[in-house]
Design a protein around this motif. Structure first.
Motif, PDB file in Angstrom:
ATOM      1  N   VAL A  42       0.869  -7.218   6.360  1.00 33.96           N
ATOM      2  CA  VAL A  42       1.409  -6.332   5.332  1.00 33.96           C
ATOM      3  C   VAL A  42       1.848  -7.173   4.141  1.00 33.96           C
ATOM      4  N   VAL A  43       1.333  -6.819   2.954  1.00 36.94           N
ATOM      5  CA  VAL A  43       1.751  -7.457   1.705  1.00 36.94           C
ATOM      6  C   VAL A  43       2.220  -6.327   0.792  1.00 36.94           C
ATOM      7  N   SER A  44       3.527  -6.258   0.549  1.00 36.75           N
ATOM      8  CA  SER A  44       4.062  -5.089  -0.147  1.00 36.75           C
ATOM      9  C   SER A  44       5.205  -5.455  -1.082  1.00 36.75           C
ATOM     10  N   THR A  65      -2.712  -4.305   5.043  1.00 38.61           N
ATOM     11  CA  THR A  65      -2.072  -3.285   4.217  1.00 38.61           C
ATOM     12  C   THR A  65      -1.517  -3.969   2.974  1.00 38.61           C
ATOM     13  N   LEU A  66      -2.059  -3.605   1.812  1.00 40.49           N
ATOM     14  CA  LEU A  66      -1.652  -4.205   0.535  1.00 40.49           C
ATOM     15  C   LEU A  66      -1.162  -3.076  -0.363  1.00 40.49           C
ATOM     16  N   VAL A  67       0.140  -2.922  -0.505  1.00 43.71           N
ATOM     17  CA  VAL A  67       0.684  -1.744  -1.200  1.00 43.71           C
ATOM     18  C   VAL A  67       1.847  -2.116  -2.117  1.00 43.71           C
ATOM     19  N   ARG A  68       1.922  -1.346  -3.223  1.00 46.41           N
ATOM     20  CA  ARG A  68       3.056  -1.379  -4.151  1.00 46.41           C
ATOM     21  C   ARG A  68       3.327  -2.772  -4.722  1.00 46.41           C
ATOM     22  N   ASN A  69       2.275  -3.489  -5.042  1.00 47.74           N
ATOM     23  CA  ASN A  69       2.416  -4.798  -5.673  1.00 47.74           C
ATOM     24  C   ASN A  69       2.105  -4.699  -7.165  1.00 47.74           C
ATOM     25  N   THR A  94     -13.167  -8.209   5.102  1.00 51.96           N
ATOM     26  CA  THR A  94     -11.945  -7.495   5.474  1.00 51.96           C
ATOM     27  C   THR A  94     -12.336  -6.153   6.071  1.00 51.96           C
ATOM     28  N   THR A  95     -11.712  -5.773   7.166  1.00 53.24           N
ATOM     29  CA  THR A  95     -12.064  -4.530   7.844  1.00 53.24           C
ATOM     30  C   THR A  95     -10.821  -3.688   8.114  1.00 53.24           C
ATOM     31  N   ASN A  96     -11.056  -2.355   8.164  1.00 48.91           N
ATOM     32  CA  ASN A  96     -10.029  -1.397   8.590  1.00 48.91           C
ATOM     33  C   ASN A  96      -8.716  -1.605   7.840  1.00 48.91           C
ATOM     34  N   SER A  97      -8.782  -1.575   6.514  1.00 51.68           N
ATOM     35  CA  SER A  97      -7.620  -1.945   5.700  1.00 51.68           C
ATOM     36  C   SER A  97      -7.355  -0.921   4.602  1.00 51.68           C
ATOM     37  N   TYR A  98      -6.137  -0.969   4.073  1.00 52.38           N
ATOM     38  CA  TYR A  98      -5.700  -0.021   3.046  1.00 52.38           C
ATOM     39  C   TYR A  98      -5.096  -0.781   1.875  1.00 52.38           C
ATOM     40  N   THR A 121     -10.067   1.332   2.372  1.00 50.37           N
ATOM     41  CA  THR A 121      -9.690   2.391   1.435  1.00 50.37           C
ATOM     42  C   THR A 121      -8.898   1.790   0.289  1.00 50.37           C
ATOM     43  N   ILE A 122      -9.346   2.052  -0.926  1.00 50.39           N
ATOM     44  CA  ILE A 122      -8.682   1.572  -2.142  1.00 50.39           C
ATOM     45  C   ILE A 122      -8.213   2.816  -2.885  1.00 50.39           C
TER      46      ILE A 122
END
Length: 229
Positions: A42-44, A65-69, A94-98, A121-122
């Protein structure tokens, strides 16, 4: 804020890693760089700013999971950082990632660049002013086949994203001022950093001479174009 090759790096086999609420600025290559097999990560809620090479790279792994950066001012100096990468976000195998709800502004090349990814999913990201250094890209640039090198990318979704401005070769006033300072220092035989190369360079004065020559050539070309019109 201290310049290094990458702000945060993970190599080899890594699982269950979290990078959150960090401020990463003034790095030479990448803000965050993962390579090997980095999974369940998780990178957030981080701030990436003023990175010479690229904002974030994930090179092989599952369930990222790469969110809210916030990723801003990345790859704006030709010849600096990691060659000609200049990506806001790059994903390789990269697989199965958001990838969601990130803010990217002033990016040298592609905003997000999936390469050989599956089921990524982007979603709901904002891209403002990409390809400011290299033109042949996009805010979203899918490249390569699937992770097995035979299949096409599986289920890569690019949805609900905002793209505002791309493909413009603009530079900020402070960049022009910095180039002028570099050129002036080169002319006086001084090899000082003007803010980017804080910890020395193996090429020493040669790099600054290169910048001065590039700036001079560009100015001559601009004058020639104005004269022709």
């Amino acid at each position: 804020d201290q310049q290094a090759l990458s702000g945060i790096a993970a190599t080899g086999t890594v699982t269950n890693m979290t990078v959150s609420n960090c401020r990463i600025t003034n790095q030479e290559f990448w803000g965050v760089y993962f390579t090997g097999t980095v999974s369940d990560t998780v990178v957030s809620d981080n701030v990436f700013d003023s990175i010479n090479g690229g904002g974030f790279q994930h090179n092989k792994g599952d369930r990222l999971t790469l969110v809210r950066n916030s990723i801003t001012n990345v790859g704006l100096w030709e010849g600096q950082g990691a060659g000609a990468d200049y990506f806001g976000i790059q994903l390789q195998k990269t697989t199965n990632s958001y990838i969601g709800y990130n803010y990217l502004r002033n990016i040298g090349f592609n905003g997000v660049n999936p390469v050989q990814t599956d089921n990524v999913t982007i979603d709901s990201n904002a891209f403002h002013d990409v390809m400011l250094t290299v033109n042949d890209g996009a805010a979203f640039y899918q490249a390569g086949v699937g992770t097995d090198r035979l299949s096409t990318p599986l289920g890569t979704a690019f949805i609900n994203n905002l793209i505002n401005g791309s493909g413009r070769r603009l530079r900020h006033p402070e960049q022009f001022a910095d180039l002028r300072r570099r050129r002036h220092l080169c002319g006086r035989g001084r090899a000082r950093s003007a803010g980017l190369q804080q910890h020395g360079d193996p090429r020493g004065p040669q790099r600054h001479q290169d910048f001065g020559a590039q700036f001079s050539i560009r100015r001559q070309l601009a004058r020639r174009r104005r004269a022709e019109h």
